[in-house]
Design an enzyme around this catalytic site. Sequence first.
Site, short mmCIF file in Angstrom:
data_model
loop_
_atom_site.label_atom_id
_atom_site.label_comp_id
_atom_site.label_asym_id
_atom_site.label_seq_id
_atom_site.Cartn_x
_atom_site.Cartn_y
_atom_site.Cartn_z
N GLU A 261 0.84 -1.20 0.00
CA GLU A 261 0.00 0.00 0.00
C GLU A 261 0.88 1.25 0.00
OE1 GLU A 261 -2.78 0.10 3.27
OE2 GLU A 261 -3.72 1.96 2.56
N ASN B 52 -6.68 1.42 2.82
CA ASN B 52 -7.43 2.66 2.99
C ASN B 52 -7.03 3.72 1.95
OD1 ASN B 52 -8.52 1.36 5.20
ND2 ASN B 52 -7.23 2.41 6.69
N GLU C 224 -12.37 -2.35 2.44
CA GLU C 224 -13.00 -2.19 3.76
C GLU C 224 -14.13 -1.16 3.74
OE1 GLU C 224 -9.98 -1.79 6.83
OE2 GLU C 224 -9.19 -3.79 6.37
N TYR D 38 -6.80 -8.50 11.52
CA TYR D 38 -5.50 -8.34 12.16
C TYR D 38 -5.62 -8.86 13.58
CZ TYR D 38 -4.29 -5.43 8.19
OH TYR D 38 -4.03 -4.99 6.92
N GLU E 255 -6.30 -9.28 3.37
CA GLU E 255 -5.44 -8.59 4.34
C GLU E 255 -5.49 -9.41 5.61
OE1 GLU E 255 -5.73 -4.38 5.26
OE2 GLU E 255 -6.25 -3.92 3.18
N GLN F 101 1.55 -6.26 5.42
CA GLN F 101 1.89 -5.94 4.04
C GLN F 101 3.23 -6.61 3.73
OE1 GLN F 101 1.27 -1.76 3.16
NE2 GLN F 101 -0.66 -1.72 4.31
O1 AHR Z 1 -2.84 -2.64 6.13
C1 AHR Z 1 -3.11 -1.48 6.86
C2 AHR Z 1 -4.56 -1.07 6.76
O2 AHR Z 1 -5.34 -1.99 7.45
C3 AHR Z 1 -5.16 -1.02 5.39
O3 AHR Z 1 -4.94 0.18 4.75
C4 AHR Z 1 -6.63 -1.19 5.66
O4 AHR Z 1 -7.29 -1.82 4.61
C5 AHR Z 1 -6.67 -1.99 6.95
O5 AHR Z 1 -7.51 -1.43 7.89
#
Ligand code: AHR
Length: 491
Positions: free
Chosen positions: A25, A70, A171, A241, A289, A342
Amino acid sequence: MNRIKIDPERTSGHIDRNIFGGFAEHLGRCIYGGIYDPGSLLADKEGLRTDVLTSLRRLQMPLIRYPGGNFVSGYRWMDGVGPVNERPPRSELAWKDMETNHFGTNEFVGFCRKLNTEPYIAVNCGDGNMREAADWVEYCNGTGESALVKLRRQHGFAEPHRVKYWGIGNEVDGHWQIGYKTPQEYARFCTEYAKVMKWTDPNIKIVASAISHWEAGIVERTQLMLEQAGNLIDYLSLHWYVGNWNNDFAEYMTVSELMEERLSAYEGLVRAMSLEKQLTKPPAIAVDEWNVWYKTRTKESGGPTVNKLEEIYNLEDALVTAMHFNAFIRHARSVKMANIAQIVNVIAPVFTKKDDMVLQTIFYPFELYSSTCGQTALNVWWDGDSFSSGKYSLPVLDVSATLDKTGKQLVLYVVNRNQDKSAETKIDLAVGRFAGKIRVCTINGPDTKAENTFENKDRVKTREHSFDIDGQSLTYEFEPHSVTSLICAIA
Ligand code: AHR
């Protein structure tokens, strides 16, 4: 004594290599100062960091998602193509930054080609529109004589990029997103975007932005998307996450259940809806993600962030990375894509500074699974010592197993979640026998908090040894807090 039973005939699904995907990103030092660093002595003539390319090659990622995240919800792709010195700098709202646009679509595709990986582009479904999205597909993939195709040629790319994977938004279910969409709104947007994008190039695969906010609207969102765009959507994307929020190792190790619960529930939901809506081909799941991300979040709450999301990982995070792959393998029938978020510097396995880099702990399980995983998942059974935390009482081992195309090479993956004790384990084959050498790869370090740093790069890494075997069972002692793969021929 722990026990693992493997029946090579009890297969549970084809493993899609796309579960070893990545994500890059425009955020902090992922692109600028990570992947792309023209000022660095380590950069090639395109400005790409050669040390980063070399390390990423070891991960053998089949595809990489880009440009957000994002970020994409406020991104105008046209700003990032054409002569670099004519590209407009823009204020970037998602991460409160300045985007130079020096790196854009063509640079990303070039980066992917150097890695032998497929580009996966997410389009702006935040403040963008379907015209921009379809134009982006045409610019990348078009072959005719339209103005956009000519523009790409003028930018130096005579051949189409043939970008196969396209995501519609990011998202969109989160209020933190530029252009958040209600379930009804997204179902409409997604249908129209997918329609015009597939009209532009019928060969593309569409990834719909399904769930990242797990506390609300999961069923309604999915139902509306499948009702309205079910036959246009190839993948439904899930994000999550995880982290050791309470600095409690046992609690952290139960994260395998969060993955199990989410994947089982979601695959059931998609199957039920697909049945009801009589979809010709139910969409697959793309966890596009996933990662460990928590330490830098707490740091950020104090004020402006300098090192955006530059998470430093330890051994327990590496165990959790391995558990992700175990879950994806166990759910191989429905999970057909997954992208670690990432790849460089920003919550990433590869970490750089100006003239050096370090491979973080989470690099090693990714490399191990990606380089050894077979094509077929096995329905493996295990039991034995257990540990408890909160509502869970779980075996200390977390396990998955795969077979290669020939059905003759077995790989067994075992995470030992015991912090102090090794796990003596009897491994039985239901049919056939272990024949020949077993190659053992173990990822471990001195303790669960061990990190790899610039000063001490190898505290956590993969070690290998092998031993000879001939028989239907074997006993192996898995080291405390470790990830192990046993790679063996079966006859
Ligand atoms: O990977 C970091 C962020 O986490 C990304 O931009 C978003 O999609 C997610 O909330």
